[in-house]
Design an enzyme around this catalytic site. Structure first.
Site, PDB file in Angstrom:
ATOM      1  N   ARG A  14       0.742  -1.007   0.059  1.00 52.48           N
ATOM      2  CA  ARG A  14      -0.093  -0.028  -0.016  1.00 52.48           C
ATOM      3  C   ARG A  14       0.852   1.250  -0.004  1.00 52.48           C
ATOM      4  O   ARG A  14       2.078   1.316   0.066  1.00 52.48           O
ATOM      5  CB  ARG A  14      -0.967  -0.119   1.121  1.00 52.48           C
ATOM      6  CG  ARG A  14      -1.900  -0.890   1.312  1.00 52.48           C
ATOM      7  CD  ARG A  14      -3.077  -1.046   2.167  1.00 52.48           C
ATOM      8  NE  ARG A  14      -4.078  -1.864   2.142  1.00 52.48           N
ATOM      9  CZ  ARG A  14      -5.077  -1.923   3.145  1.00 52.48           C
ATOM     10  NH1 ARG A  14      -5.195  -0.944   4.049  1.00 52.48           N
ATOM     11  NH2 ARG A  14      -6.121  -2.999   3.142  1.00 52.48           N
ATOM     12  N   ASN A  46       2.178  -6.090  -2.489  1.00 49.27           N
ATOM     13  CA  ASN A  46       0.624  -6.418  -2.157  1.00 49.27           C
ATOM     14  C   ASN A  46      -0.202  -4.944  -2.242  1.00 49.27           C
ATOM     15  O   ASN A  46       0.402  -4.072  -1.752  1.00 49.27           O
ATOM     16  CB  ASN A  46       0.506  -7.006  -0.716  1.00 49.27           C
ATOM     17  CG  ASN A  46      -0.886  -7.096  -0.383  1.00 49.27           C
ATOM     18  OD1 ASN A  46      -1.545  -7.951  -0.947  1.00 49.27           O
ATOM     19  ND2 ASN A  46      -1.213  -6.364   0.610  1.00 49.27           N
ATOM     20  N   GLU A  47      -1.136  -5.004  -3.087  1.00 45.11           N
ATOM     21  CA  GLU A  47      -2.079  -3.674  -3.378  1.00 45.11           C
ATOM     22  C   GLU A  47      -1.376  -2.432  -3.482  1.00 45.11           C
ATOM     23  O   GLU A  47      -1.395  -1.679  -2.850  1.00 45.11           O
ATOM     24  CB  GLU A  47      -3.028  -3.583  -1.882  1.00 45.11           C
ATOM     25  CG  GLU A  47      -3.719  -4.848  -1.401  1.00 45.11           C
ATOM     26  CD  GLU A  47      -4.616  -4.673  -0.409  1.00 45.11           C
ATOM     27  OE1 GLU A  47      -4.535  -3.710   0.468  1.00 45.11           O
ATOM     28  OE2 GLU A  47      -5.251  -5.739   0.101  1.00 45.11           O
ATOM     29  N   ASN A  48      -0.295  -2.603  -4.445  1.00 47.89           N
ATOM     30  CA  ASN A  48       0.288  -1.463  -4.691  1.00 47.89           C
ATOM     31  C   ASN A  48      -0.403  -0.356  -5.490  1.00 47.89           C
ATOM     32  O   ASN A  48       0.442   0.410  -6.226  1.00 47.89           O
ATOM     33  CB  ASN A  48       1.675  -1.789  -5.417  1.00 47.89           C
ATOM     34  CG  ASN A  48       2.496  -3.029  -4.831  1.00 47.89           C
ATOM     35  OD1 ASN A  48       2.537  -4.103  -4.938  1.00 47.89           O
ATOM     36  ND2 ASN A  48       3.120  -2.525  -3.757  1.00 47.89           N
ATOM     37  N   ARG A  62      -0.059  -9.344  -5.540  1.00 49.06           N
ATOM     38  CA  ARG A  62      -1.561  -9.562  -5.469  1.00 49.06           C
ATOM     39  C   ARG A  62      -2.245  -8.136  -5.631  1.00 49.06           C
ATOM     40  O   ARG A  62      -1.585  -6.965  -4.894  1.00 49.06           O
ATOM     41  CB  ARG A  62      -2.099  -9.979  -4.212  1.00 49.06           C
ATOM     42  CG  ARG A  62      -3.532 -10.064  -4.049  1.00 49.06           C
ATOM     43  CD  ARG A  62      -3.957 -10.300  -2.509  1.00 49.06           C
ATOM     44  NE  ARG A  62      -5.482 -10.030  -2.411  1.00 49.06           N
ATOM     45  CZ  ARG A  62      -5.790  -8.697  -2.253  1.00 49.06           C
ATOM     46  NH1 ARG A  62      -4.957  -7.800  -2.047  1.00 49.06           N
ATOM     47  NH2 ARG A  62      -7.180  -8.440  -2.160  1.00 49.06           N
TER      48      ARG A  62
END
Length: 821
Positions: free
Chosen positions: A390, A426-428, A465
């Site tokens: 994030r 993750n969730e970039n 992801r």
């Protein structure tokens, strides 16, 4: 016999895990530590001599043992923001290096998030990053301090060690503080005192491979040496032992160059015994380095196996299709935060294996070597990732940390046969930490990390992801699919997954499921689905995790009952068994965990999507997974934590049984309701469900299930309530049990006719005055000082401490009540 076997498995797992030695001599520094939860004016304040009873000896330190976490309790304290800042640790070391001119090292298995290390007043090392391992050579500082009068007169020949950890917010660090997990502080993994000769192996890279048939193996061993003394020659002896302990190969090589990573062994291995989840067979590589500095010995566990993520197809291990049946793990536990002991970690991993797990994604950071050793020995395939999670993309300092942590993760866990994927992020696609959010710059850096991963290790795949605009960069991609929770209904799962599968070369679905408030149940769990519009996708979008506003969604409009989540999981598992193109999935997560971004959850500051609570208490959903995945015969009647069911007189109620057995017979109050045969396509409960009329008051349900002669049983008792209730008008508080000095108290919410309000979800807050102590801040349904009711009741425990206490329970709009203990 079952408990004997389980105990034997635990012992075997422990022995296999500890065999992977780090060096010749390693001592865990566990006891005799002091901790200060604030900063100091300088290192002198940590080591200055203080007389006993000196009233000026401030600040006040507390005695602790390692591993230790700043945020063991405040991470889930409903009334505060968890502490993010510096903290200090100190102890005295009795240094006795057995090697002549040997090196004395400190080996940190993980400390968060920025760390500085001091011997007396000398800074000897520092590290940024809370999850990778690192070393500090303290030899020179120790030797110099031991020569001083201060060492002899004030410290009795011992050496003061001080460590400053800091988890302060910093936008130029990963992970982002926007992440949905607590960024803990402290020496929360083991810290080791290591003695080695002055020539030792710093890192051993043992690459074990097989051809596609699995009949021809190959072992290549490279070594990186630690040689501060500048030794110019040595002998290396290498031995390979098969899983039974038989020596199958020996090699010798003379070494004369210690500057770069070098190949020290390269051999074929005929007909290797293959590693797999069903047979996690491990070989041992023993390395002995003999030089003028002495003898160094190290052993590593390895496994021979080959795998493939088929393009536009499933996953293959050793030439056979294997459906990856997975979950996730955060390093988090009730009462200790991130500071889980080896015993806790082992228990958690064994629980996963007993649930039937063969795959795990370690989210969202490099985890303890203990976890990876257990994955090897238990047979659990691994996706491990760095904490680029994030927030967007920072500057060069930020990117350099990501590169360093990726390099450390791959090099430190290179030898584990369980690892098949290196996760890059993750969730970039989630902005917020920086004014700029540039997709092209994120793509450029993702390409750099992907190339770095393949350069360091060409034998594993890369993955991310939920960052669709980078899905083409990595080898394996997982989109966001939360059918029946953040978007859509759970019956859309297969259709949505097929659509996402068609978009990428290699598809693996990690993160699915939903929250459940442990002990909360429903007689109509799917009612929220009536509000949901299907066909609009099943991804998680901005704001979907909020409990307020936005489109209708189960995460906001559902009841958060265990009943609903069991149905959701049941449907997903049923479908996954009939998706021949699916490589696998991983449920999010195995255990509830602390998070600063969910203060309004039923248990505040806890992500409640786990199938077990933070203290290992199993939810009903654990048994749904077992009924599909576990090999050992099992049977479980739904509702063990549901003491009261409700409905009308003579109303037929469904009784569900989860089992992996071929058939089951159910008994209600001693009367058989017949035999049902299990059929995985028959939702819910794979056809093991019965309709029955319950009697008012107490009911007893039992089941016998089996496959031929092997039989398993289960039984529960509950009260069936037909009396209707109104709005909660009052609460009661009473002690319901006491054991080993701990009392369990129960709150009930009643209407004005004293009828239990079984749909009541009021927030209840506890207080205590006196000698006892509330067992709160555990982040569990029965261990929180502020928690939503489950079916009109709440539990809390009190440590009595041989005194008198008054416990209060309050709920807004209702009279506060007290009980004296």
């Amino acid at each position: 016999m079952y408990w004997f076997k389980s105990g034997f498995i635990l012992l075997l797992v422990f022995l296999m895990a500890v065999q992977q030695c780090f060096s010749q001599e390693k001592i865990r520094l566990i006891n005799d530590w002091e901790f200060l939860k604030q900063d100091l004016g300088g290192i002198w304040e940590a080591v200055r001599p203080v007389g006993k009873g000196n009233p000026e000896s401030v600040p006040l330190w507390e005695k602790v043992s390692l591993p230790h976490c700043f945020n063991a309790e405040d991470a889930v304290d409903p009334d505060v923001n968890y502490y993010q800042g510096p903290g200090w640790y100190r102890t005295l070391l009795d240094i006795k290096n057995p090697y002549s001119d040997g090196r004395t090292l400190l080996h940190f298995e993980g400390a968060g998030q920025k760390t500085e290390v001091y011997i007396y007043t000398t800074k000897v090392g520092a590290h940024v990053g809370g999850y990778d391992e690192w070393m500090v050579d303290v030899t020179k500082a120790v030797e110099e301090f031991k020569q001083t009068e201060v060492c002899k007169k004030q410290f009795g020949g011992k050496v003061p060690l001080s460590v400053r950890c800091d988890n302060s917010r910093d936008l130029e660090m990963i992970p982002s503080n926007l992440s949905d997990f607590t960024i803990y502080g402290g020496i929360y993994r083991y810290l080791n005192l290591v003695y080695t000769p002055s020539l030792s192996v710093d890192q051993l890279f043992a690459k074990a491979e097989t051809d596609s048939s699995g009949k021809l193996g190959h072992l290549n061993v490279k070594a990186r040496f630690y040689n501060p003394a500048g030794i110019t020659s040595a002998m290396a002896e290498l031995r390979l032992y098969d899983p039974s302990g038989k020596r199958v190969a020996v090699g010798n090589i003379r070494l004369s160059n210690f500057q770069d990573d070098m190949t020290i062994w390269d051999i074929p291995v005929k007909k290797p015994m293959l590693w797999s989840p069903s047979k996690p067979l491990l070989y041992t590589v023993e390395t002995i380095i003999t030089s003028s500095a002495g003898k160094f010995r190290q052993t590593e566990k390895i496994g021979f196996r080959n795998f493939e993520f088929a393009e536009k197809g499933p996953f293959f291990l050793n030439g056979q299709r294997l459906l990856l049946r997975g979950t996730h793990r955060h390093e988090d536990h009730a009462g200790v935060g991130q500071a889980m002991t080896e015993e806790m970690i082992r228990k958690e991993m064994v629980m996963m294996k007993e649930m039937g797990v063969n795959f795990i994604r370690l989210g969202h950071y490099q985890q303890s070597r203990i976890v990876l050793n257990l994955c090897d020995s238990l047979g659990i395939l691994v996706w491990e990732e760095i904490p680029w999670c994030r927030g967007g993309l920072g500057g060069e300092v930020y990117k350099e940390q990501a590169r360093r942590m990726l390099t450390n993760m791959i090099e430190q866990h290179f030898n584990h046969p369980s690892v098949i994927i290196w996760g890059l992020g993750n969730e970039n696609d989630w902005p917020g930490d920086f004014p700029e959010f540039d997709k092209e710059k994120i793509r450029t850096f993702m390409k750099e990390l992907n190339a770095l991963s393949h350069r360091l290790d060409d034998s594993r795949k890369t993955a991310i992801r939920r960052c669709d605009f980078c899905s083409d960069i990595v080898d394996v991609y997982s989109p966001s699919i939360w059918a029946g929770w953040y978007r859509g209904v759970y019956t859309e799962y297969k259709q949505v997954s097929q659509e996402e599968f068609n978009k990428v070369k290699r598809f693996l679905h990690v993160e699915w499921g939903g929250d459940s408030h442990a002990r909360r149940h429903s007689e109509n769990p799917d009612k929220a689905l009536n509000k949901i519009t299907s066909g609009g996708g099943a991804d998680e979008r901005a704001g979907d995790a909020s409990l307020y506003g936005g489109a209708a969604r189960v995460s906001k409009d559902g009841d958060w009952s265990e009943s609903y989540i069991c149905n959701l999981i049941d449907w997903h598992l049923k479908e996954q068994e009939n998706m021949p193109w699916l490589s696998g999935s991983a449920y999010w997560p195995f255990k509830d965990f602390a998070t600063p971004v969910r203060p309004d959850n039923p248990v505040p500051y806890v992500n409640q999507k786990g199938v077990v609570e933070r203290d290992f208490t199993k939810k009903e959903s654990y048994y749904v997974f077992q009924s599909y995945w576990a090999a050992k015969p099992m049977v479980h009647i739904y509702g063990h934590s549901m003491p009261v069911r409700w409905g009308d007189q003579n109303e037929e109620k469904m009784i569900k049984v989860y089992s992996n057995c071929g058939q089951a017979e159910l008994f209600l109050n001693g009367k058989s309701l017949g035999i049902k045969k299990r059929s995985a396509d028959d939702f819910p409960a794979a056809g093991l469900r019965w309709s029955a009329v319950l009697q008012e008051g107490k009911n007893t349900v039992s089941v016998v299930a089996g496959n031929g002669k092997e039989v398993v049983k289960d039984s529960i008792s509950f009260v069936y309530q037909t009396e209707k209730w109104g709005k909660p008008a009052k609460i009661t508080l009473q002690k319901i049990s006491e054991e080993d000095g701990i009392a369990t108290l129960e709150v009930k919410l009643l209407d004005n006719k004293d009828v239990l309000c079984l749909d009541a979800a009021n927030l209840v807050k506890f207080s205590l005055s006196g000698d006892g102590k509330l067992i709160d801040n555990q982040g569990t349904s029965s261990g929180s000082g502020k928690v939503q009711a489950y079916n009109g009741r709440v539990l809390i425990k009190v440590r009595l401490q041989k005194g008198r206490s008054v416990v209060g329970a309050a709920s807004e709009g209702l009279p506060t009540v007290f009980v004296e203990l």
